[in-house]
Every structure is written in C-alpha cells, then in structure tokens.
Design a protein around this motif. Sequence first.
Motif, mmCIF file in Angstrom:
data_model
loop_
_atom_site.group_PDB
_atom_site.id
_atom_site.type_symbol
_atom_site.label_atom_id
_atom_site.label_comp_id
_atom_site.label_asym_id
_atom_site.label_seq_id
_atom_site.Cartn_x
_atom_site.Cartn_y
_atom_site.Cartn_z
ATOM 1 N N LEU A 169 0.829 -1.204 0.000
ATOM 2 C CA LEU A 169 0.000 0.000 0.000
ATOM 3 C C LEU A 169 0.864 1.254 0.000
ATOM 4 N N ARG A 170 0.294 2.345 -0.460
ATOM 5 C CA ARG A 170 0.944 3.648 -0.373
ATOM 6 C C ARG A 170 0.625 4.284 0.972
ATOM 7 N N LEU A 171 1.604 4.973 1.547
ATOM 8 C CA LEU A 171 1.424 5.638 2.837
ATOM 9 C C LEU A 171 1.527 7.149 2.638
ATOM 10 N N ILE A 172 0.482 7.846 3.075
ATOM 11 C CA ILE A 172 0.395 9.305 2.927
ATOM 12 C C ILE A 172 0.340 9.926 4.318
ATOM 13 N N SER A 190 7.729 14.030 6.091
ATOM 14 C CA SER A 190 8.867 13.538 5.298
ATOM 15 C C SER A 190 8.936 12.019 5.261
ATOM 16 N N ILE A 191 7.970 11.332 5.885
ATOM 17 C CA ILE A 191 8.104 9.894 6.125
ATOM 18 C C ILE A 191 7.284 9.055 5.151
ATOM 19 N N GLY A 192 6.133 9.544 4.740
ATOM 20 C CA GLY A 192 5.288 8.786 3.829
ATOM 21 C C GLY A 192 5.829 8.775 2.416
ATOM 22 N N ASP A 193 5.151 8.022 1.545
ATOM 23 C CA ASP A 193 5.512 8.055 0.128
ATOM 24 C C ASP A 193 5.284 9.450 -0.445
ATOM 25 N N VAL A 214 3.073 19.921 -0.633
ATOM 26 C CA VAL A 214 3.154 18.481 -0.873
ATOM 27 C C VAL A 214 4.625 18.107 -1.000
ATOM 28 N N THR A 215 5.079 17.163 -0.178
ATOM 29 C CA THR A 215 6.475 16.746 -0.216
ATOM 30 C C THR A 215 6.586 15.275 -0.579
ATOM 31 N N THR A 216 7.718 14.911 -1.177
ATOM 32 C CA THR A 216 8.007 13.524 -1.512
ATOM 33 C C THR A 216 9.480 13.424 -1.883
ATOM 34 N N ASP A 217 10.004 12.205 -1.797
ATOM 35 C CA ASP A 217 11.350 11.939 -2.305
ATOM 36 C C ASP A 217 11.311 11.307 -3.690
ATOM 37 N N ASP A 218 10.109 11.097 -4.201
ATOM 38 C CA ASP A 218 9.908 10.444 -5.487
ATOM 39 C C ASP A 218 9.724 11.497 -6.576
ATOM 40 N N GLU A 219 10.674 11.577 -7.484
ATOM 41 C CA GLU A 219 10.630 12.613 -8.524
ATOM 42 C C GLU A 219 9.385 12.482 -9.391
ATOM 43 N N GLU A 220 8.996 11.245 -9.726
ATOM 44 C CA GLU A 220 7.834 11.052 -10.585
ATOM 45 C C GLU A 220 6.559 11.523 -9.894
ATOM 46 N N LEU A 221 6.394 11.218 -8.598
ATOM 47 C CA LEU A 221 5.218 11.677 -7.872
ATOM 48 C C LEU A 221 5.193 13.203 -7.814
ATOM 49 N N HIS A 222 6.341 13.801 -7.574
ATOM 50 C CA HIS A 222 6.412 15.272 -7.522
ATOM 51 C C HIS A 222 5.991 15.885 -8.856
#
Length: 450
Positions: A169-172, A190-193, A214-222
Amino acid sequence: MTKLAMFGGPRSLRRQDMTKDLTGWPVVTDEERQAVLGVLDGGLFTSNDAGRGEVSALQRDWAAYTGTRYCAAVSNGTAALELALAALELEPGDEVLVPALTFIGSAIPVVQRTLVPVFVDVDPVTYTMDPEAAAAAITPRTRAIIAVHLHGLPADMTALRALADRHGLRLIEDAAQAQGATYQGRMAGSIGDINAVSLNVVKNLPTCGEGGLVTTDDEELHERVVLRRQFGEDLRPGRERDYISRVMAGNEKLSAVQAAFTRRQLARLDEYAELRSKNVTQFLDRVGQLAGVTVPYCPPDRTHSWHILRLRFSAEALGHDDVHSGALRAVLHRALRAEGVPVAPYQVVPLPGQRAFQQLTEAGGLPWTLPGARRPDYRIESFPVSLAVIEDSLTLQRLHLNPASGPLLDRCADAFVKVWDQLDQLLPLARATEYRPPWHKAVRNLEETS
C-alpha cells in the motif's frame, strides 16, 4: 473560596485579558509586511516564476526543512491531500484507510478522487490511527493509508509503514496539524511516500489565508503533482508555455504573497515551537495533577507540535461511578467557559457519522456505486474509541499558539483549579442532566431529513 463564575462569581479570565499580543495568531511582524510588499513591487505573483519567485523559494525552504527532495506549493491543505492522492494514480473505487477521528478535510479529497474512504478507529492514548484496527480494515481493494498526525502528534509511522509495505500500500502523511513535529528524528511530512500539510491561517505554520505543501522523495510523484496544480500543463522552468493540458486537472496554485508570508513564518517556526512547548507543558503539568483529568501524552520517540490540546474527563476516576463522564464533560464545559477558558469540542461525531457519508447522495452516489466498489461500515458504533474520546473530552485551540501566551495559560490553569475545588457543586448538576452525547444533534438532523 471564590464563587464560580457560572454562579455569579468573577471570571478567571476577563475579555480584556485576551490582548492581541498574547493571543494574536499568526504573529505578524515587519518581516512579513516587507516580504508581501516585495512581491507587490517585484511582479512575480504566481507559482509560474521560473524558479525566481517566493513560491519556488518556499518550496526549496520547506523541502530543506523537512529533509525531503521535492516540494510543491498548492492552494490549500485539502488540495495538497487531493493532489497527493492524484499523483498515486489510484483507480476509481479503490479504498483508502482514513482515521475515524479527524477533520473531514482528511476524507473529502479521497472522495474527490472517486476513491472510497474506509474509516479506522484511533488509539485511545495518541488519538491517531490504530495500526491493529487499520490491519483489520484492509481488503483486496485497499490501496493507500492516510496517517493523520492529529492535534500535532505524529502517528505510529513505524507500524503503519510496516503495514503498508506488507500489503503493498501507499502511505500518505496528513501533517496539516503537525508542522515542526518529529518522529524518531525525522520531520513530520517527510516519512510517507507522499505527504501533505496545510498553511491555513490557524495552523502552526500559517500563511495569510490558505495554502498547502506536498512533499516527496519520489521525482515522478512530484512531477505529477506539479502537472496537476495548473490544468495539466507542463510549466517547468525553461519551457515555453504551450497551453497543452496533458492530464485532466484544475487550478490549485499558491500565490506569491502567501508564499512570502509563510517563508518568514517558517524562519521562526522552531523558535515559536520551543516557546509554545514550554508554555503548554507548564499548563498541562498543572492541569494533569487534577483528579479525573487526562492530558495529552507524547511518546518518547516523537515530539508534539501542540496544535490542539485535548483534555479528557473521567467521573469514575473521581470516585463517582453514578455520573456519566459525558455529562460531567458537558457541565465542565459550561463552568470553564463561564470562567473565560475557551474550551470547545473538536469534532462532534466520528467522520463516518457525518451526514455526507451517511446519505451518500452527492455526485450520484460516487464512488460507492462504481462497479466493484463497496460501501464500508459507516455506523458510528463501530468506532468505540473515537466515540469515547469525543464524548468525554474538550479541547483548547488557537489560544496557546502565540509564543507569548504563557501568562494566559497560567490563568487558564488557575480556572481549572478553581473549578475542581468546587466540583461538589457541579456533580449534582451532572447527575441531574438529561444527557445527550455530542453526536445526538447530528444523528437527529439526519433522521429528520431522511
């Protein structure tokens, strides 16, 4: 002994005591004023600033503060959560776990994406999603979990992360109330997907109105979030605008004026948090010594942003089993308000009991009527912990956000002590009260319109 204000005695907090320098929020300084004027003079008003304006600067600042790679600024916290869900590209009718005790803004974005919210009861100590209840709520249609850091306390992200990974599952993170809080040394948001925060004017990190991040470490999601915040157009710096909408999307940008205001607030976020924590801790230390009162708990592996203070009251702990704790809470509400303490309920019914979820008529019944979708259990009695927390608690909101509010919180604590010293006058009222739970009116109104 001074007579209680509800019986004609003097108030513990007078209206003239609630001065703007002690209660005003947000605290507006010349830094905010000059920043806003700088935007007006500079002419870069939107997020389409080629990386040179206040919106882009706020995105860089928040990403650096939270330790994430990417940040997108949007129009409000609800939009931030909706765009986070959109970036995950879930299928209509997919299910998303949401805590039963939170603001409805945590669930409406799920429905906006034609996803089905499945509500999960909360932990009785932290008031955040119970990981065991979440595990029991997972079905073959479950695709994501929204972990709400209610009142400013991070949820059990270790357990929820493990649950999400176990089921694919994805975590938000919904960190709308937890700016500046930490979990095991990591910043909330900073912890979720992918993660969302609100910049509403009443939040710990405010703007001068509405905003979201909205923050993420995933470039595609950003990139998916950025694409969807303005009509699906690719507006990355260095590209000529082609007016081609690559995906169906609306307009959810943040203005540069709001970004400029928030950047100056962010520069003082940690300073204010330290002062607020000191003030709140002193208040809770005093009130927590009173019999029958449960004050908020913060586990040692995380910090609390103290956005909202929830206090629970137990008649049984006072040695009065014949008094309903909900009735005691109702009488204490009247007594404390009379003393000038602005306590109030926060949410009067678990989210599944909201009329919008009970009737399910908006938008033709979507997403519940989609092929393969189901209507989950929205009976409020299925969420006993949320019901109990709502029934026997009151909250203190906004008064304590100002870092100079320490003296007022001391007066609030004095008022609690005054009321507790005269509980013998209030307990007969609680016994005689024809008690109705906080959700009685919501349920009655639903019955009348059915």
